[in-house]
Scaffold this motif. Structure first.
Motif, PDB file in Angstrom:
ATOM      1  N   LYS A  32       0.850  -1.189   0.000  1.00  0.00           N
ATOM      2  CA  LYS A  32       0.000   0.000   0.000  1.00  0.00           C
ATOM      3  C   LYS A  32       0.885   1.239   0.000  1.00  0.00           C
ATOM      4  CE  LYS A  32      -3.915   2.101   2.301  1.00  0.00           C
ATOM      5  NZ  LYS A  32      -4.604   2.192   1.023  1.00  0.00           N
ATOM      6  N   LEU A  33       0.710   2.075  -0.999  1.00  0.00           N
ATOM      7  CA  LEU A  33       1.470   3.316  -1.122  1.00  0.00           C
ATOM      8  C   LEU A  33       0.700   4.441  -0.438  1.00  0.00           C
ATOM      9  CD1 LEU A  33       3.927   4.759  -2.381  1.00  0.00           C
ATOM     10  CD2 LEU A  33       2.499   5.155  -4.401  1.00  0.00           C
ATOM     11  N   ILE A  34       1.397   5.191   0.423  1.00  0.00           N
ATOM     12  CA  ILE A  34       0.821   6.342   1.117  1.00  0.00           C
ATOM     13  C   ILE A  34       1.587   7.574   0.647  1.00  0.00           C
ATOM     14  CG2 ILE A  34       0.356   7.415   3.356  1.00  0.00           C
ATOM     15  CD1 ILE A  34      -1.014   4.709   3.093  1.00  0.00           C
ATOM     16  N   VAL A  35       0.863   8.592   0.170  1.00  0.00           N
ATOM     17  CA  VAL A  35       1.497   9.813  -0.341  1.00  0.00           C
ATOM     18  C   VAL A  35       0.787  11.033   0.227  1.00  0.00           C
ATOM     19  CG1 VAL A  35       2.087  11.152  -2.405  1.00  0.00           C
ATOM     20  CG2 VAL A  35       2.099   8.654  -2.507  1.00  0.00           C
ATOM     21  N   ILE A  36       1.577  12.001   0.665  1.00  0.00           N
ATOM     22  CA  ILE A  36       1.092  13.316   1.082  1.00  0.00           C
ATOM     23  C   ILE A  36       1.937  14.347   0.348  1.00  0.00           C
ATOM     24  CG2 ILE A  36       0.795  14.951   2.987  1.00  0.00           C
ATOM     25  CD1 ILE A  36       0.711  12.531   4.895  1.00  0.00           C
ATOM     26  N   HIS A  37       1.290  15.296  -0.314  1.00  0.00           N
ATOM     27  CA  HIS A  37       2.007  16.347  -1.028  1.00  0.00           C
ATOM     28  C   HIS A  37       1.964  17.651  -0.236  1.00  0.00           C
ATOM     29  CE1 HIS A  37       2.309  13.919  -4.636  1.00  0.00           C
ATOM     30  NE2 HIS A  37       1.005  13.728  -4.626  1.00  0.00           N
ATOM     31  N   LEU A  38       2.971  18.465  -0.456  1.00  0.00           N
ATOM     32  CA  LEU A  38       3.012  19.836   0.056  1.00  0.00           C
ATOM     33  C   LEU A  38       3.262  20.739  -1.148  1.00  0.00           C
ATOM     34  CD1 LEU A  38       5.336  19.348   3.146  1.00  0.00           C
ATOM     35  CD2 LEU A  38       2.911  19.861   3.198  1.00  0.00           C
ATOM     36  N   ALA A  39       2.376  21.677  -1.380  1.00  0.00           N
ATOM     37  CA  ALA A  39       2.534  22.604  -2.500  1.00  0.00           C
ATOM     38  C   ALA A  39       2.530  24.030  -1.969  1.00  0.00           C
ATOM     39  CB  ALA A  39       1.410  22.416  -3.514  1.00  0.00           C
ATOM     40  N   ASP A 140      -3.012  12.504  -2.267  1.00  0.00           N
ATOM     41  CA  ASP A 140      -2.263  11.909  -3.384  1.00  0.00           C
ATOM     42  C   ASP A 140      -2.739  12.398  -4.746  1.00  0.00           C
ATOM     43  OD1 ASP A 140      -4.690  10.555  -3.057  1.00  0.00           O
ATOM     44  OD2 ASP A 140      -3.857   8.632  -3.696  1.00  0.00           O
ATOM     45  N   ARG A 141      -3.884  13.067  -4.801  1.00  0.00           N
ATOM     46  CA  ARG A 141      -4.400  13.609  -6.063  1.00  0.00           C
ATOM     47  C   ARG A 141      -4.244  15.126  -6.145  1.00  0.00           C
ATOM     48  NH1 ARG A 141      -9.712   9.876  -6.037  1.00  0.00           N
ATOM     49  NH2 ARG A 141      -8.680   7.988  -6.746  1.00  0.00           N
ATOM     50  N   HIS A 142      -3.487  15.697  -5.227  1.00  0.00           N
ATOM     51  CA  HIS A 142      -3.205  17.130  -5.167  1.00  0.00           C
ATOM     52  C   HIS A 142      -4.414  17.971  -4.774  1.00  0.00           C
ATOM     53  CE1 HIS A 142       0.905  16.705  -6.603  1.00  0.00           C
ATOM     54  NE2 HIS A 142       0.431  15.794  -7.434  1.00  0.00           N
ATOM     55  N   ASN A 143      -5.364  17.374  -4.067  1.00  0.00           N
ATOM     56  CA  ASN A 143      -6.473  18.126  -3.482  1.00  0.00           C
ATOM     57  C   ASN A 143      -6.113  18.450  -2.042  1.00  0.00           C
ATOM     58  OD1 ASN A 143      -8.264  17.800  -5.766  1.00  0.00           O
ATOM     59  ND2 ASN A 143      -8.448  15.667  -5.127  1.00  0.00           N
ATOM     60  N   LYS A 144      -6.633  19.550  -1.533  1.00  0.00           N
ATOM     61  CA  LYS A 144      -6.368  19.911  -0.143  1.00  0.00           C
ATOM     62  C   LYS A 144      -6.728  18.721   0.747  1.00  0.00           C
ATOM     63  CE  LYS A 144      -7.248  23.273   3.415  1.00  0.00           C
ATOM     64  NZ  LYS A 144      -7.785  24.569   3.765  1.00  0.00           N
ATOM     65  N   LEU A 145      -5.811  18.361   1.646  1.00  0.00           N
ATOM     66  CA  LEU A 145      -6.024  17.212   2.529  1.00  0.00           C
ATOM     67  C   LEU A 145      -6.959  17.610   3.660  1.00  0.00           C
ATOM     68  CD1 LEU A 145      -5.257  14.239   3.079  1.00  0.00           C
ATOM     69  CD2 LEU A 145      -3.421  15.106   4.528  1.00  0.00           C
ATOM     70  N   THR A 146      -8.174  17.117   3.594  1.00  0.00           N
ATOM     71  CA  THR A 146      -9.181  17.434   4.601  1.00  0.00           C
ATOM     72  C   THR A 146      -9.154  16.396   5.715  1.00  0.00           C
ATOM     73  OG1 THR A 146     -10.874  16.096   3.512  1.00  0.00           O
ATOM     74  CG2 THR A 146     -10.693  18.427   2.829  1.00  0.00           C
ATOM     75  N   ARG A 147      -9.820  16.701   6.806  1.00  0.00           N
ATOM     76  CA  ARG A 147      -9.943  15.759   7.924  1.00  0.00           C
ATOM     77  C   ARG A 147     -10.647  14.483   7.433  1.00  0.00           C
ATOM     78  NH1 ARG A 147      -7.456  14.963  12.326  1.00  0.00           N
ATOM     79  NH2 ARG A 147      -7.578  17.148  12.822  1.00  0.00           N
ATOM     80  N   GLN A 148     -11.643  14.651   6.567  1.00  0.00           N
ATOM     81  CA  GLN A 148     -12.363  13.497   6.023  1.00  0.00           C
ATOM     82  C   GLN A 148     -11.423  12.594   5.220  1.00  0.00           C
ATOM     83  OE1 GLN A 148     -15.641  14.548   3.469  1.00  0.00           O
ATOM     84  NE2 GLN A 148     -16.327  12.438   3.265  1.00  0.00           N
TER      85      GLN A 148
END
Length: 171
Positions: A32-39, A140-148
């Motif tokens: 399982k790949l886990i990704v978090i982006h920072l832009a 991982d899709r470059h959308n703002k990471l929400t709590r949900q």
């Protein structure tokens, strides 16, 4: 938009291996790949600011010329961070001239520690870096990471953990 398009491979071996070395898991549990982006909101992240933020977040430049968070007990890599754009690496000898529009934190499960623990550390580091570098945390899709979205990822990690336990119980 910049895309994560690095030629990095996840089949690491040895002490820096991301993956659990449990032979029961090698063929039975999908990775399982886990990704978090920072832009960044405006401009780019400059090399000196990045190096300073990484030091504050306990990330070290290492293998593959990317940053890593190591397990304090085993020394294994828990997760890594690369530049969001090709080639994804950081020039250790020329960080003064380096800049990037964003960063990508990533790991693969099963890992050196429990997946929820690793994900929690990734979120903590992402929050610290976002504050220091004035960046937005994205999924991982470059959308703002929400709590949900964070809750959804935790649920998928719990399900992955369940599959690992089932595989281990068979051996």
């Amino acid at each position: 938009d910049p895309q994560l398009s690095m030629g990095l491979h996840f089949d690491a071996h040895g002490d820096g291996d991301y993956l659990s070395t449990d032979p029961a898991l090698v063929d039975e549990v999908e990775r399982k790949l886990i990704v978090i982006h920072l832009a960044v909101r405006r401009g780019t992240i400059k090399g000196p600011a990045l190096a300073s933020a990484c030091a504050a977040a306990n990330l070290r430049l290492g293998d593959m010329s990317i940053y890593h968070r190591h397990d304090g007990e085993t020394g294994q890599v828990l997760f890594s961070m690369a530049s969001m754009v090709e080639p994804g690496t950081f020039p250790a000898d020329d960080m003064a001239a380096f800049e990037t529009p964003g960063l990508s934190l990533f790991t693969q499960l099963p890992g050196a520690r429990d997946g929820l623990e690793i994900y929690g550390q990734m979120l903590d580091v992402a929050a610290k870096l976002a504050g220091l570098l004035h960046a937005e945390i994205q999924d991982d899709r470059h959308n703002k990471l929400t709590r949900q979205m964070q809750d959804h990822m935790r649920e998928s990690i719990i399900e992955h953990r369940r599959k690992i336990r089932v595989a281990r119980s068979r051996h």
